[in-house]
Enzyme design. Structure first.
Site, short mmCIF file in Angstrom:
data_model
loop_
_atom_site.label_atom_id
_atom_site.label_comp_id
_atom_site.label_asym_id
_atom_site.label_seq_id
_atom_site.Cartn_x
_atom_site.Cartn_y
_atom_site.Cartn_z
N CYS A 1 0.84 -1.18 0.00
CA CYS A 1 0.00 0.00 0.00
C CYS A 1 0.89 1.25 0.00
CB CYS A 1 -0.84 -0.06 1.27
SG CYS A 1 -2.24 0.98 1.26
N PRO A 2 0.64 2.31 -0.72
CA PRO A 2 -0.50 2.54 -1.61
C PRO A 2 -0.22 2.26 -3.09
CG PRO A 2 0.65 4.61 -1.28
CD PRO A 2 1.48 3.52 -0.62
#
Lengths: 200, 81
Positions: A11-12
């Protein structure tokens, strides 16, 4: 249709990849992105909804989710926000950790918090995200007096995110009235990548 | 930014927080739509809170204020987000 893999990406990155791909697509085109965790699925879902795009997910195996996003029609302003949003560093993140501002009298604390959130709406540059946790969740749920201000900022591109664990702790899972649900990983990520974090 | 336009609001300022809170309570009872906001920077007033409502509420608001039930400092029109 375009397919990209974000398997193994932290993430992200899945969202960054998806945003980049969507920018190059036309209305009605479908983007398929493979991810290996549910947080990424949730984040892609939020991306799709913020871009008025269609969203569908199929869990192909324990570690493979096939997410399909159908490009909606981006408004001009949306497209601009969209381009800005692909910069990994956020602007200002506001953290609402309580339904009162400061310590002391509770009634005064509630009035101060109401004033604070209103004053945020008057600022030239709105925060990129507002995170609500612990008793802060009372601001985004039920028929809270904060909904008008929070919705106004959300309509202008501010992400309003409420802690899911906190909603369930207070029995408010079905009461969320503005924005989306988030989790601790995403809260930490938003704070860590923000240019500035404000906590009243 | 989407949908971000300033709108005209009728702003009433007070000498103290207590009066501002009294205004909120009275207006709620009288079904006058509006809300308390921190007093805008453009206005001076001893108190940190002001009553903000749509200009269409002017008649009921002025009737209320003129009834001397609540002591106010100033009534103005301001452009707010």
């Amino acid at each position: 249709m375009k397919q990209i893999s974000a398997l193994g990406d932290v993430c992200p990155l899945p969202v960054v990849k998806a945003k980049k791909a969507l920018l190059e697509m036309n209305k009605g085109d479908m983007l398929v992105i493979l991810v290996d965790n549910e947080i990424a699925v949730e984040n892609l879902k939020r991306l799709a909804s913020s871009q008025k795009s269609g969203f569908d997910v199929v869990k192909q195996s324990e570690k493979v989710f096939r997410v399909a996003i159908t490009r909606g029609e981006p408004l001009k302003e949306q497209a601009e926000n969209f381009a800005q949003a692909s910069v990994p560093t956020n602007g200002t993140v506001v953290v609402i950790a309580s339904n009162k501002m400061g310590e002391g009298d509770d009634k005064l604390g509630a009035i101060l918090m109401k004033s604070f959130v209103f004053a945020l709406t008057q600022f030239e540059e709105l925060p990129c995200a507002i995170l609500l946790y612990n008793s802060g969740v009372f601001l985004s749920t039920g028929d809270s007096e904060y909904l008008e201000d929070l919705k106004k900022m959300e309509a202008c591109g501010t992400e309003v995110l409420t802690c899911g664990m906190c909603l369930s702790f207070y029995g408010l899972e079905k009461e969320l009235a503005v924005g989306g649900v988030t989790n601790m990983y995403s809260i930490v990520e938003k704070m860590a990548t923000a240019r500035k974090v404000i906590r009243p | 930014m989407l949908n971000r336009q300033k709108k005209t609001r009728l702003i009433v300022t007070f000498a103290s927080v207590t009066e501002a809170m009294q205004m909120e309570e009275t207006c709620k009872k009288a079904n006058i739509n509006g809300r308390l906001i921190p007093t805008p920077k453009e206005l001076s007033g001893g108190c940190g809170l002001a009553w903000s409502c749509a200009p269409e509420e002017e008649a009921p608001v002025m009737a209320l204020l003129n009834s001397n039930e609540i002591h106010f400092t100033q009534v103005s029109l301001l452009e707010l987000f």
